[in-house]
Write a protein that holds these residues in place. Structure first.
Motif, short mmCIF file in Angstrom:
data_model
loop_
_atom_site.label_atom_id
_atom_site.label_comp_id
_atom_site.label_asym_id
_atom_site.label_seq_id
_atom_site.Cartn_x
_atom_site.Cartn_y
_atom_site.Cartn_z
N ASP A 20 1.21 -1.15 -0.12
CA ASP A 20 -0.08 -0.20 -0.23
C ASP A 20 0.61 1.69 0.15
N ILE A 21 1.54 1.02 0.22
CA ILE A 21 3.38 2.60 0.83
C ILE A 21 4.16 2.27 0.02
N ILE A 22 4.73 2.98 -0.51
CA ILE A 22 6.28 2.60 -1.52
C ILE A 22 7.34 4.09 -1.16
N ALA A 23 8.15 3.12 -0.16
CA ALA A 23 8.86 3.55 0.21
C ALA A 23 10.74 4.24 -0.70
N THR A 40 8.07 2.41 -18.46
CA THR A 40 7.34 3.73 -19.69
C THR A 40 8.78 4.26 -20.93
N GLY A 41 9.80 3.70 -20.80
CA GLY A 41 11.04 4.18 -21.24
C GLY A 41 11.22 5.94 -21.66
N LYS A 42 10.61 6.11 -20.37
CA LYS A 42 11.30 7.77 -20.03
C LYS A 42 11.93 8.55 -19.25
N ALA A 43 12.41 9.14 -19.45
CA ALA A 43 13.70 9.81 -18.28
C ALA A 43 13.33 10.66 -17.26
N TYR A 44 13.83 10.26 -16.33
CA TYR A 44 13.07 11.01 -14.74
C TYR A 44 14.59 11.76 -14.01
N GLU A 45 14.14 12.75 -13.26
CA GLU A 45 15.20 13.09 -12.42
C GLU A 45 14.97 12.69 -11.26
N PHE A 46 13.85 12.91 -10.82
CA PHE A 46 13.64 12.35 -9.67
C PHE A 46 12.95 11.15 -9.61
N LYS A 47 13.09 10.09 -9.44
CA LYS A 47 12.72 8.25 -9.61
C LYS A 47 12.11 8.41 -9.07
N PRO A 48 11.32 9.08 -7.51
CA PRO A 48 10.26 9.12 -7.12
C PRO A 48 8.48 9.59 -8.58
N GLU A 57 -2.05 6.00 -6.67
CA GLU A 57 -3.35 5.72 -6.24
C GLU A 57 -2.55 5.07 -4.58
N ARG A 58 -1.34 4.70 -4.75
CA ARG A 58 0.00 4.96 -3.07
C ARG A 58 -0.12 5.60 -3.07
N ILE A 59 0.57 5.48 -1.28
CA ILE A 59 0.99 6.70 -0.67
C ILE A 59 2.93 6.62 -0.92
N HIS A 60 3.44 7.85 -0.87
CA HIS A 60 4.75 8.10 -0.86
C HIS A 60 5.46 8.38 -0.06
N LEU A 61 6.51 7.35 0.67
CA LEU A 61 7.50 8.43 1.38
C LEU A 61 8.30 8.09 0.79
N PHE A 100 3.83 13.49 -2.57
CA PHE A 100 4.87 12.89 -1.71
C PHE A 100 5.19 13.37 0.01
N CYS A 101 4.73 12.30 0.73
CA CYS A 101 4.14 12.64 2.28
C CYS A 101 5.11 12.63 3.23
N GLY A 102 6.26 12.83 3.05
CA GLY A 102 7.31 13.37 3.76
C GLY A 102 8.79 12.43 4.04
#
Length: 342
Positions: A20-23, A40-48, A57-61, A100-102
């Motif tokens: 339920d939570i991704i840390a 996705t095949g896309k570049a991301y500066e910030f992995k989250p 839909e998940r919580i990210h911290l 991003f909840c902290g």
């Protein structure tokens, strides 16, 4: 589910669909110019951002991060100038993302022990391992400057702290940074106003209480002082140019209870003949304790930035305690405490 080095294996095993939570641990929090999302095949500066796209839909911290990517020793003044900007960049990115909840940073305190495996993994080409210096404070709980960056950003009590020291080559242009949650902060040098600082809001628009900056201040020996107000309270912080190291000053946190366990922290400061802290001093101080306590540590300690802390522990006896501190070419100091029933 913690995103770390094993995320891909866990994903292949189907485990990532359960949580339920991704840390995010360590490297999963690092900024990257070349991270490509496998799905996705896309570049991301910030992995989250990638994992948020996969799991909206998940919580990210953050379960571990930010401080562990910029370790530095207390009183490493040059790294201290860079450390807060590193943290500011990350927290600006996090604050810009309401999803991003902290989280919890790694870590508050420098390590006192590293396993041989960790030393081997994180030792650089010069033979130094800095992996034990992640903390906002050192292992004796003496704050690094970065501590006050966070205190100003998150506290509901007043904070006013000038970054670093005030001992520089004569006539050089200096940047003065102040960590604060106060209002109307004014800087003075030897009593002359340098005006009010500029918050670095342009660089970090989402940062709470961005540090104040004064640029191109010509260094002159003396006292640089910041004054601000927090509601009805008025605060002052200052740095004084010091002379040569001349003596040791000692202060104790408390007397101790004679139970064989209680401790008192003793702070050791190297000062010039006028009593000003010598921020550029280092070296070793030898300690001797007599009476109803013993040292809870080594008999000789390093004093980086002219400041160190040691602990003495009750022997179980009632009575007087005496600690003597001695250093090369320094006037020795002594302090008296009591082990008493309180």
């Amino acid at each position: 589910m913690v995103v770390g080095g094993q995320w891909a294996k866990n994903d292949a095993a189907g485990l990532t669909s359960v949580a339920d939570i991704i840390a995010y641990n360590g490297g999963a929090m690092y900024l990257s110019e070349d991270f490509m999302g496998p799905k996705t095949g896309k570049a991301y500066e910030f992995k989250p951002d990638y994992y948020r796209e996969l799991f909206p839909e998940r919580i990210h911290l953050m379960s571990e991060g930010i401080l562990n990517h910029f370790p530095y020793a207390r009183a490493d003044w040059e790294k201290g100038k860079k450390a807060w900007r590193w943290s500011a960049e990350y927290w600006n990115i996090i604050n810009e993302r309401p999803w991003f909840c902290g989280g919890s940073m790694w870590c508050f305190t420098d390590y006192s022990y590293l396993s041989p495996m960790v030393v081997d993994r994180f030792t650089d080409d010069s033979g130094l391992c800095h992996h034990d210096q992640h903390g906002a404070v050192d292992r004796h709980r003496l704050p690094k400057d970065i501590f006050y960056f966070y205190e100003a950003m998150w506290s509901d009590h007043p904070v006013l702290h000038i970054l670093g020291h005030w001992n520089h080559p004569k006539g050089t242009a200096q940047e003065v940074v102040v960590f604060t949650n106060c209002q109307d902060v004014e800087l003075t040098l030897n009593g002359k106003s340098l005006g009010k600082g500029t918050p670095c809001s342009d660089a970090y628009p989402a940062l709470q209480h961005p540090p104040l900056i004064w640029k191109n201040i010509t260094y002159r020996k003396g006292i640089i002082e910041a004054r601000g107000k927090y509601g009805e309270k008025r605060l002052i912080d200052s740095r004084t140019s010091s002379g040569d190291p001349a003596r040791i000053m000692l202060s104790a946190s408390n007397d101790i209870i004679p139970d064989g366990r209680d401790i008192s922290f003793i702070d050791i400061m190297i000062c010039d003949k006028s009593g000003n802290r010598c921020y550029m001093a280092s070296g070793k101080i030898s300690l001797t304790v007599t009476g109803a306590a013993r040292l809870a540590g080594d008999e000789q300690v390093e004093v980086p930035g002219g400041l160190a802390r040691v602990a003495i522990r009750s022997t179980g006896a009632i009575g007087e305690i005496k600690l003597i501190a001695e250093g090369e070419q320094l006037k020795k100091a002594e302090i008296f405490l009591k082990a008493r029933i309180q």
